[in-house]
Design a protein around this motif. Structure first.
Motif, PDB file in Angstrom:
ATOM      1  N   UNK A  72      45.791  52.116 -21.521  1.00  0.00           N
ATOM      2  CA  UNK A  72      46.377  51.441 -20.367  1.00  0.00           C
ATOM      3  C   UNK A  72      45.802  51.950 -19.064  1.00  0.00           C
ATOM      4  N   UNK A  73      46.560  51.754 -17.996  1.00  0.00           N
ATOM      5  CA  UNK A  73      46.129  52.123 -16.646  1.00  0.00           C
ATOM      6  C   UNK A  73      47.271  52.833 -15.931  1.00  0.00           C
ATOM      7  N   UNK A  74      46.943  53.444 -14.807  1.00  0.00           N
ATOM      8  CA  UNK A  74      47.971  54.069 -13.977  1.00  0.00           C
ATOM      9  C   UNK A  74      47.360  54.889 -12.875  1.00  0.00           C
ATOM     10  N   UNK A  75      47.951  54.854 -11.709  1.00  0.00           N
ATOM     11  CA  UNK A  75      47.502  55.652 -10.551  1.00  0.00           C
ATOM     12  C   UNK A  75      45.989  55.628 -10.355  1.00  0.00           C
ATOM     13  N   UNK A  76      45.409  54.453 -10.287  1.00  0.00           N
ATOM     14  CA  UNK A  76      43.959  54.291 -10.060  1.00  0.00           C
ATOM     15  C   UNK A  76      43.085  54.860 -11.170  1.00  0.00           C
ATOM     16  N   UNK A  77      43.636  54.990 -12.358  1.00  0.00           N
ATOM     17  CA  UNK A  77      42.873  55.489 -13.503  1.00  0.00           C
ATOM     18  C   UNK A  77      43.051  54.561 -14.703  1.00  0.00           C
ATOM     19  N   UNK A  78      42.104  54.697 -15.621  1.00  0.00           N
ATOM     20  CA  UNK A  78      42.183  54.016 -16.912  1.00  0.00           C
ATOM     21  C   UNK A  78      42.253  55.112 -17.963  1.00  0.00           C
ATOM     22  N   UNK A  79      43.051  54.861 -18.997  1.00  0.00           N
ATOM     23  CA  UNK A  79      43.276  55.868 -20.025  1.00  0.00           C
ATOM     24  C   UNK A  79      42.810  55.352 -21.379  1.00  0.00           C
ATOM     25  N   UNK A  80      42.029  56.189 -22.057  1.00  0.00           N
ATOM     26  CA  UNK A  80      41.524  55.864 -23.385  1.00  0.00           C
ATOM     27  C   UNK A  80      41.677  57.092 -24.266  1.00  0.00           C
ATOM     28  N   UNK A  81      41.836  56.876 -25.550  1.00  0.00           N
ATOM     29  CA  UNK A  81      41.918  57.995 -26.477  1.00  0.00           C
ATOM     30  C   UNK A  81      40.697  57.973 -27.385  1.00  0.00           C
ATOM     31  N   UNK A  82      40.017  59.107 -27.437  1.00  0.00           N
ATOM     32  CA  UNK A  82      38.917  59.287 -28.368  1.00  0.00           C
ATOM     33  C   UNK A  82      39.549  59.483 -29.739  1.00  0.00           C
TER      34      UNK A  82
END
Length: 104
Positions: free
Chosen positions: A25-35
């Motif tokens: 997902x996204x949040x606070x001007x960042x994108x989050x991914x899991x390796x």
């Protein structure tokens, strides 16, 4: 256009969780991914998606298979790959980095 949009939406859904990474997902001007190999969460700003980040996420041949280059000499179409990541993150929704310990 309807069929193309549906096909594109399905493609995003199919790739959001793949054998190499998961778009969280996204949040606070960042994108989050899991390796998925290391189970580590990556927190990236849009501008930080450079080639080493893509290679950390998945092998170049995976990117090339899903986002073929339009110009010779390029390993894959980075703009289409970024479009996928951003749209997938928006579709997944806001990621609560505070509940996962990812927040700074």
């Amino acid at each position: 256009m309807g069929g193309d949009k549906e096909a594109y939406d399905k493609r995003i859904s199919d790739l959001t969780i793949n054998e190499h990474f998961q778009v969280l997902g996204y949040g606070r001007d960042h994108y989050f991914l899991m390796n998925r190999r290391t189970r580590s969460i990556m927190r990236k700003r849009a501008a930080s998606f450079r080639m080493p980040v893509f290679v950390e996420m998945a092998p170049i041949d995976w990117w090339a298979a899903h986002f073929p280059a339009r110009k010779s000499g390029k390993p894959f179409n980075k703009l289409e790959a970024l479009d996928f990541i951003f749209r997938a993150a928006n579709r997944v929704g806001e990621f609560d980095e505070f509940s996962t310990g990812v927040a700074e």
